[in-house]
Write a protein that holds these residues in place. Structure first.
Motif, mmCIF file in Angstrom:
data_model
loop_
_atom_site.group_PDB
_atom_site.id
_atom_site.type_symbol
_atom_site.label_atom_id
_atom_site.label_comp_id
_atom_site.label_asym_id
_atom_site.label_seq_id
_atom_site.Cartn_x
_atom_site.Cartn_y
_atom_site.Cartn_z
ATOM 1 N N VAL A 322 -1.777 88.806 -19.906
ATOM 2 C CA VAL A 322 -1.950 89.573 -21.148
ATOM 3 C C VAL A 322 -3.068 90.595 -20.967
ATOM 4 N N LYS A 323 -4.119 90.161 -20.292
ATOM 5 C CA LYS A 323 -5.281 91.038 -20.119
ATOM 6 C C LYS A 323 -5.031 92.160 -19.101
ATOM 7 N N PRO B 75 -4.793 95.763 -36.437
ATOM 8 C CA PRO B 75 -5.732 94.646 -36.236
ATOM 9 C C PRO B 75 -5.898 93.794 -37.492
ATOM 10 N N LYS B 76 -5.758 94.401 -38.670
ATOM 11 C CA LYS B 76 -5.836 93.623 -39.915
ATOM 12 C C LYS B 76 -4.463 93.179 -40.403
ATOM 13 N N HIS B 94 -4.755 98.813 -25.328
ATOM 14 C CA HIS B 94 -4.677 97.823 -24.252
ATOM 15 C C HIS B 94 -5.892 96.897 -24.189
ATOM 16 N N ALA B 95 -7.068 97.468 -24.294
ATOM 17 C CA ALA B 95 -8.288 96.672 -24.116
ATOM 18 C C ALA B 95 -8.453 95.620 -25.205
ATOM 19 N N ASP B 96 -7.898 95.854 -26.370
ATOM 20 C CA ASP B 96 -8.086 94.921 -27.490
ATOM 21 C C ASP B 96 -6.940 93.930 -27.660
ATOM 22 N N THR B 99 -7.840 90.017 -27.998
ATOM 23 C CA THR B 99 -8.390 89.664 -29.310
ATOM 24 C C THR B 99 -7.296 89.673 -30.376
ATOM 25 N N HIS B 100 -6.480 90.701 -30.353
ATOM 26 C CA HIS B 100 -5.384 90.801 -31.316
ATOM 27 C C HIS B 100 -4.439 89.600 -31.154
#
Lengths: 326, 326
Positions: A322-323, B75-76, B94-96, B99-100
């Motif tokens: 995923v990362k 994200p919300k 991509h970077a988030d 977390t998502h």
């Protein structure tokens, strides 16, 4: 994961090399119908065994990769071996896949084993790309082009002609057809318009080359429906310039979306392979990994590449893919 | 399958058209934060609802497709809506993504819903192709090229410059780099060597074009690291020639196999899309189908494209895909 190879030709050797590239795998051994003493392998930690003795090693093997031919070997071997092992093959006779699936499924399911058939690139990665593209673009048209690459079946067919010492046949996609498809023109293409056949033939000194060329070009099913070029060369030239087994091809789907289907899209997947058997072997290896993961979750029976969640193919953890790859 | 669309911009409209191409699906309705009376949709059998009223329709919707922006909406929205609906989004920062994923997974799992994030083409189909190619060829190198296509973010960045009325920015892959990769040369490529940026700018009559061009070309992150071309055109030309939202790109992996890694292979996946949002919508639709199938087997929580067995994307039965696509 302990892998065993059943059948040690070009594909079996490819699997052996592929195992070395995957540090979560280990070669247990190679099973052969030849005299084991006559078979030399490239892995010092593994042994060569008689194919007939395989049941003795039932508890030593996680996945058995069956590297036999689709014409006569696999239809018998895969169902038989699926009764005692988790197995994977590259069965590639497209028309017979449903029957093969049913036979392997029955054997695997009755014995709580898992099996995967028809892995490789076509069937295999090309099939996956046909499926993805069809699911995404329901209103569209599929194209598969093969080549440039060596067709073993066509090379063999030439070798059976009287006066032919050796031969190599390349299947080539027709560039103009490929370009038309890529431009989204959705052409209707005949067999002749999609591929040409390029032959390199070594003839015996006293052979009538004109007759050989004619026999090739008019051979039903293999050559008659194609534009075929025949080049006579020496055995030395053949060995020097045509000893590889390259292949590849293109899977393309063009489709329309939106208001009045006014927008066009082209999805293209292509492979350019120096070694057909080594690439097929590399595909087999990652699907072998996947079926072990599926088995550990309780899955049994016959699978295809369509039934494998891509995450299961990877050595990496779910978090890592995923990362790094999403 | 009853689908609802949450957010009705280019992507939402694309989803609406895609539903019409899939006869196992039906649009229940569109949820909008605007005044529903002001939103006209293209499906006479469906209605437009206030986004705030969505919980009233909890039992009428099989999958909710969330068509919001990745910067602030998704994200919300996605975790919040995953508490009450099976949802899918195209989150593309991509970077988030990790977390998502965690946020959506928690909400979906606690409420026994299923969710799928980051579907589309990148992330999405490009990610899948990176994963497949990495699993098959562990010893290799990945390349992703984007374009030729419109980058909304870069176009917006230009529009924020003083004196700019409108702008369109195309990201273009550098052909020589692409060709080097395809030849298996495994080049190390800088940002500048992979893509160029082509800008069409409408400036106000009194604007200093030299200053605008300079501000674009030196803009950190967006343009400074690229060879950028700026063309000033009229608003009419922009509307006539640059109103589409095409995009596409290439995912290529080159890798080695065999004895001494002597054989090279190239796996290439490419997309050429007339409409970026419509293609993304088409991908969302088939993954919506897949998560319903997975849910019916008891699967819950957050998924990615990596977790979906390709068979689940298809309208066809397993028997049919094995027969026609394998």
């Amino acid at each position: 994961m302990k892998i065993a190879i059943y059948g040690y030709g070009n594909l079996g050797r490819g699997v052996e090399y592929a195992i070395k590239q995957n540090d979560d795998m280990e070669l247990f051994g190679v099973f052969t119908r030849r005299d084991p003493a006559s078979v030399k392998i490239n892995t010092s930690s593994a042994k060569v065994y008689r194919a007939d003795d395989i049941l003795k090693y039932k508890n030593d093997i996680d996945v058995l990769i069956i590297c036999g031919g689709s014409a006569t070997d696999l239809p018998k071997m895969t169902p038989a071996l699926a009764a005692d092992f988790n197995v994977i093959d590259s069965f590639d006779t497209h028309a017979d896949i449903p029957t093969h699936f049913a036979n392997v499924d029955k054997a695997a399911r009755e014995n709580k084993n898992i099996a995967l058939i028809s892995a490789g690139w076509d069937p295999g990665m090309f099939s996956l790309n046909r499926l993805y593209a069809n699911a995404i673009l329901p209103d569209g048209k599929d194209y598969t082009f093969w080549g440039k690459g060596v067709s073993q079946g066509h090379s063999d067919a030439i070798r059976r002609i009287d006066g032919v010492i050796d031969a190599r046949q390349y299947t080539c996609p027709v560039d103009t057809a490929l370009e038309s498809v890529r431009r989204g023109e959705s052409p209707e293409l005949t067999t002749r318009q999609k591929h040409t056949r390029l032959c390199f033939v070594v003839a015996s000194d006293d052979a009538n080359k004109e007759r050989i060329e004619n026999e090739i070009k008019t051979m039903p099913k293999y050559f008659a429906d194609y534009d075929t070029t025949v080049n006579f060369i020496t055995k030395e030239e053949l060995d020097k310039n045509h000893s590889g087994i390259p292949h590849g091809g293109f899977v393309i789907r063009s489709g329309k979306t939106g208001e009045n289907n006014s927008n066009s899209h082209i999805i293209e997947y292509s492979l350019k392979l120096d070694s057909n058997p080594e690439f097929t072997a590399s595909v087999l290896i990652c699907f072998a990994r996947a079926i072990m993961k599926m088995k550990s979750r309780g899955d049994v029976g016959c699978k295809t590449v369509f039934d494998v969640a891509p995450a299961d193919l990877s050595r990496l953890s779910h978090q890592e893919i995923v990362k790094t790859l999403l």
